[in-house]
Design a protein around this motif. Sequence first.
Motif, PDB file in Angstrom:
ATOM      1  N   ARG A  30      50.230 111.251 -18.810  1.00  0.00           N
ATOM      2  CA  ARG A  30      51.015 111.604 -17.634  1.00  0.00           C
ATOM      3  C   ARG A  30      52.351 110.879 -17.675  1.00  0.00           C
ATOM      4  NH1 ARG A  30      46.950 109.314 -13.443  1.00  0.00           N
ATOM      5  NH2 ARG A  30      46.974 107.737 -15.087  1.00  0.00           N
ATOM      6  N   ARG A  31      53.301 111.342 -16.894  1.00  0.00           N
ATOM      7  CA  ARG A  31      54.628 110.725 -16.893  1.00  0.00           C
ATOM      8  C   ARG A  31      54.542 109.250 -16.522  1.00  0.00           C
ATOM      9  NH1 ARG A  31      59.161 114.548 -16.768  1.00  0.00           N
ATOM     10  NH2 ARG A  31      60.473 112.774 -16.221  1.00  0.00           N
ATOM     11  N   GLY A  32      53.668 108.912 -15.577  1.00  0.00           N
ATOM     12  CA  GLY A  32      53.589 107.536 -15.106  1.00  0.00           C
ATOM     13  C   GLY A  32      52.812 106.591 -15.990  1.00  0.00           C
ATOM     14  N   ALA A  91      42.558 118.370 -16.232  1.00  0.00           N
ATOM     15  CA  ALA A  91      42.301 118.925 -14.912  1.00  0.00           C
ATOM     16  C   ALA A  91      43.626 119.299 -14.250  1.00  0.00           C
ATOM     17  CB  ALA A  91      41.558 117.896 -14.054  1.00  0.00           C
ATOM     18  N   PRO A  92      43.586 120.070 -13.167  1.00  0.00           N
ATOM     19  CA  PRO A  92      44.818 120.417 -12.459  1.00  0.00           C
ATOM     20  C   PRO A  92      45.616 119.200 -11.967  1.00  0.00           C
ATOM     21  CG  PRO A  92      43.064 121.896 -11.802  1.00  0.00           C
ATOM     22  CD  PRO A  92      42.424 120.838 -12.662  1.00  0.00           C
ATOM     23  N   SER A  93      44.967 118.049 -11.861  1.00  0.00           N
ATOM     24  CA  SER A  93      45.673 116.835 -11.439  1.00  0.00           C
ATOM     25  C   SER A  93      46.807 116.479 -12.394  1.00  0.00           C
ATOM     26  CB  SER A  93      44.689 115.660 -11.374  1.00  0.00           C
ATOM     27  OG  SER A  93      44.050 115.461 -12.636  1.00  0.00           O
ATOM     28  N   HIS A  94      46.764 116.971 -13.620  1.00  0.00           N
ATOM     29  CA  HIS A  94      47.785 116.667 -14.622  1.00  0.00           C
ATOM     30  C   HIS A  94      48.860 117.753 -14.720  1.00  0.00           C
ATOM     31  CE1 HIS A  94      44.849 113.680 -15.737  1.00  0.00           C
ATOM     32  NE2 HIS A  94      45.505 113.299 -16.810  1.00  0.00           N
ATOM     33  N   ALA A  95      48.692 118.843 -14.005  1.00  0.00           N
ATOM     34  CA  ALA A  95      49.554 120.010 -14.205  1.00  0.00           C
ATOM     35  C   ALA A  95      51.015 119.748 -13.860  1.00  0.00           C
ATOM     36  CB  ALA A  95      49.025 121.194 -13.395  1.00  0.00           C
ATOM     37  N   GLY A 119      48.542 103.569 -17.614  1.00  0.00           N
ATOM     38  CA  GLY A 119      48.272 103.746 -19.031  1.00  0.00           C
ATOM     39  C   GLY A 119      46.880 104.257 -19.303  1.00  0.00           C
ATOM     40  N   GLU A 120      46.006 104.269 -18.286  1.00  0.00           N
ATOM     41  CA  GLU A 120      44.653 104.816 -18.447  1.00  0.00           C
ATOM     42  C   GLU A 120      44.732 106.307 -18.161  1.00  0.00           C
ATOM     43  OE1 GLU A 120      41.494 104.511 -19.975  1.00  0.00           O
ATOM     44  OE2 GLU A 120      41.420 102.572 -18.939  1.00  0.00           O
ATOM     45  N   THR A 121      44.964 107.101 -19.212  1.00  0.00           N
ATOM     46  CA  THR A 121      45.240 108.514 -19.007  1.00  0.00           C
ATOM     47  C   THR A 121      44.058 109.286 -18.418  1.00  0.00           C
ATOM     48  OG1 THR A 121      44.638 108.957 -21.306  1.00  0.00           O
ATOM     49  CG2 THR A 121      46.972 108.579 -20.835  1.00  0.00           C
ATOM     50  N   GLY A 173      43.506 108.355 -14.775  1.00  0.00           N
ATOM     51  CA  GLY A 173      43.720 109.788 -14.712  1.00  0.00           C
ATOM     52  C   GLY A 173      42.578 110.557 -14.080  1.00  0.00           C
ATOM     53  N   CYS A 174      41.368 110.031 -14.155  1.00  0.00           N
ATOM     54  CA  CYS A 174      40.203 110.748 -13.633  1.00  0.00           C
ATOM     55  C   CYS A 174      39.974 110.534 -12.146  1.00  0.00           C
ATOM     56  CB  CYS A 174      38.945 110.334 -14.393  1.00  0.00           C
ATOM     57  SG  CYS A 174      38.423 108.629 -14.047  1.00  0.00           S
ATOM     58  N   ALA A 175      40.682 109.582 -11.540  1.00  0.00           N
ATOM     59  CA  ALA A 175      40.346 109.148 -10.179  1.00  0.00           C
ATOM     60  C   ALA A 175      40.388 110.288  -9.164  1.00  0.00           C
ATOM     61  CB  ALA A 175      41.281 108.019  -9.750  1.00  0.00           C
ATOM     62  N   LYS A 176      41.450 111.088  -9.177  1.00  0.00           N
ATOM     63  CA  LYS A 176      41.592 112.164  -8.186  1.00  0.00           C
ATOM     64  C   LYS A 176      40.566 113.270  -8.384  1.00  0.00           C
ATOM     65  CE  LYS A 176      46.573 111.675  -7.362  1.00  0.00           C
ATOM     66  NZ  LYS A 176      47.893 112.368  -7.468  1.00  0.00           N
TER      67      LYS A 176
END
Length: 341
Positions: A56-58, A84-88, A223-225, A247-250
């Motif tokens: 992700r960008r962040g 997942a869509p959270s990364h879109a 950094g945890e994608t 990245g998986c949290a949401k």
Amino acid sequence: MEGIGAGEANAAVLRWLDEWNPEVVLCGAIAFPSGAACVRWARRHRRPVVVFDDARRGDVPRPWLVNAIKRCIYRNVDAMLLPAPSHADDYASWGVRRERMFFGVNVVDNEFWSAAAGRARAQADALRSASGLPSRYILAVGRQVPKKNLRCLIDAYARFRQKAEGAVPDLVLVGEGPERQALEEQVAGQAVIGVRLLPFADPAKLALYYALADALVLPSLAGETWGLVVNEAMACGVPVLVSRSCGCAKTLVEEGRNGWTFDPTDVSGLSGLLARMNAMSAEQCLAMGNASRMIIANWGLVRFAQGVLAAIDAVKGEHRGFRSPIDRVILSLWKGRYRPT
């Protein structure tokens, strides 16, 4: 991989692709040599290319020039397979069309983890004794590097234990890495009771650790994608406490149903969540674990296969070259790099 240069890796991948001559190319992230080489080969030979990625960008601060280069490269990718869509939104900002985003990266073999955990629970007392595990514990699994934020976890656990009344679970950290000595010194220096550091474990051993744990905690910083240990723990039927930077949290954590998310810089907040978990009854913990198993049920290998097939179906038959001469130059120069963390 550390001993192989980006140029050497690119050349090898290009040779293999020339030999195999695939109709569709599936590859990993463009940040790495293999992904960079695959996109370059696909454009040169006018074959569709699907890239798997979860960054992700962040996750990694990038100057505007790097983001501009990523946009140029992604213009030459036919489809993306994301978690997942959270990364879109991040990939849309790099110019990837939303209709060419597919999902299925970052799954695990749920059946393996669930079955292994079931076998471990059936022999819980014997296995706990043989493995030297405490009667109750909170589990953290991962490479011991700064971004995993394990020092913060130890601080939070120490604060929780100091304030707790009655029996409390231990904290078990599984893994290896350059921070191992510093973590041991932190535990000793602060005289934190109940912290155990165990070595790297293979999947069979990890399933045992997951199965007998009260909960998994993943306190990572930026950094945890994604955080595949969360998938694994959930497939084992375990509640999860996950940093909002992961990245998986949401996607995988439903607040109060199978766990909670938290600010990884807030020691007090994490300490409070540990106390909240400790105050739950055995029935409540079991219900949370069952919820984890239900949520993760659709995140198995079938999801990955379906995502791949959907992406291939969308791009098959396309035969385009480089989007522009500038893109050709950028893709010729960019070789990717291997950055272990």
